[in-house]
Design an enzyme around this catalytic site. Structure first.
Site, PDB file in Angstrom:
ATOM      1  CG  ASP A 257      15.897  -7.259   4.039  1.00  0.00           C
ATOM      2  OD1 ASP A 257      15.589  -7.088   5.235  1.00  0.00           O
ATOM      3  OD2 ASP A 257      16.007  -8.391   3.532  1.00  0.00           O
TER       4      ASP A 257
ATOM      5  CB  CYS B  75      15.475  -8.250  10.839  1.00  0.00           C
ATOM      6  SG  CYS B  75      17.252  -7.890  10.768  1.00  0.00           S
TER       7      CYS B  75
END
Length: 391
Positions: A295, A335
């Site tokens: 992430d 993201c």
């Protein structure tokens, strides 16, 4: 007034007007002031906020000619957003959630997150900043028991010609630290020092998904920040979880979160290290895992950075795949809003080729429901996630 043909996106209710679409500006509007937007023939289209310093020259507040941009306007928008989030809030037992997600809630440039008794706000556009006192006044009226903290301290404001702002809007509370709950877990958040508005609320569903697969597995949680993926994994009965981050402050908070939830610390590790370097070191050592979570922070802030971002995502996914045991699981995310879902999948597929591994997508993940994606604003879909099982 717009150039001929440049009204098409507005007629599809996309909320942005780029500088090249503008034929002329009538009068001398102030930065952030509400203006009327007309097509090249003089037909009214929308009301928006004027931003003379930005490539996005105007952001639409409303397509209703009779709607005034005043206290009542912001109250309606905020109340509607809260109503639309009632179910996910109740289902997840949430005391931390996104209340306003900018353009996707028809409030361009405005991000508002609720963290227990603190509301954290980011005003990122000239229009949002112009109406700052109205927005704060409405929030105080709707949430009288909450403190309001501003986190308009991000560089994107510079593109709007705005200064960075950070601090209490209301009378300061005793601390900027607060504990929120999601899906039965407690998480400590610092709205002053934390990333974004204080925390990554958008990964809530992905954290829950990680817990579903974690039982009995050895897990490497990369870019772990405050360790919230590991909380779900530890709670689900993971054999071992290793959190990796370059920030000791984040790792210390991750330890606090583990203790806060009375989870066994014996099988949870905290490693201060550069993820790229550590993955290469583990590859040299022959170390492997049953599950790896990637992430990373945003790799691309502009189109010019996209090629480099693809190389970064490919490299890190290749390294992770080389460390996975047979049938191991890779949770991988981007993201970067400029990285669309198709391109991200291609990058991960290319990484598998370089890693000499076969794999398949068994689940797709995205931002949680309190971070909605407007049909007319596809840019609101920024968080892409894949769960890949590798042969």
């Amino acid at each position: 007034m717009l150039n001929p043909g440049r009204e098409k996106s507005l007629l599809r209710r996309h909320p942005w007007v780029f500088s090249k679409a503008v034929k002329k500006v009538i009068g001398d509007p102030l930065q952030g002031e509400t203006i009327d937007i007309y097509d090249s023939k003089g037909n009214w289209i929308a009301k928006g906020s004027f931003s003379p310093n930005s490539q996005i020259r105007a952001r639409v507040w409303t397509f209703d000619a009779n709607e005034a941009i005043d206290d009542a306007f912001f109250r309606r928008r905020i109340e509607k957003a809260k109503y639309l989030r009632l179910k996910p809030i109740a289902d997840g037992g949430l005391t931390g959630y996104r209340l306003i997600a900018g353009e996707s809630d028809n409030m361009p440039g405005i991000t508002i997150d609720v963290y227990a008794n603190i509301i954290s706000c980011q005003l990122l556009s000239a229009g949002a900043d112009y109406h700052r006192h109205t927005i704060f006044r409405v929030l105080q009226d709707l949430y009288p028991e909450h403190g309001i903290y501003e986190r308009s301290d991000v560089d994107v404001r510079k593109k709007e010609g705005l200064p960075l702002n950070k601090g209490w809007v209301t009378e300061p509370l005793d601390s900027t630290e607060v504990t929120i709950e999601e899906h039965g877990l407690k998480i400590k958040v610092d709205v002053e020092k934390g990333h974004k508005t204080g925390f990554y609320l958008d990964q809530r569903d992905s954290r829950l998904a990680a817990g579903r697969y974690a039982k009995g597995k050895t897990i490497l949680n990369c870019f772990s920040y405050t360790g919230t993926f590991s909380l779900h994994c530890a709670k689900a009965g993971a054999k071992e979880v290793s959190n990796v981050d370059v920030s000791q402050t984040a790792l210390d908070l991750a330890k606090e979160n583990l203790s806060l939830n009375n989870l066994d610390e014996a099988n949870v590790n905290f490693i201060k290290f550069d993820v790229f370097k550590l993955l290469r070191q583990y590859r040299e050592e022959g170390k492997t895992f049953d599950m790896i979570i990637l992430d990373p922070p945003k790799f691309a802030d502009s189109k010019a950075q996209l090629t480099g971002a693809c190389r970064g995502y490919k490299d890190i996914n290749m390294l992770a795949m080389q460390l996975l045991n047979k049938n191991g699981l890779l949770f991988t995310f981007s993201c970067s809003g400029l990285m669309d879902a198709g391109l991200f999948q291609k990058v991960v597929a290319d990484a598998a080729l370089d890693a000499k591994r076969e794999g398949r997508i068994i689940e797709r993940l995205q931002q949680a429901a309190d971070h909605p994606i407007s049909l007319n604003y596809p840019e609101g879909y920024y968080l892409k996630g894949l769960i890949c099982q590798m042969d």
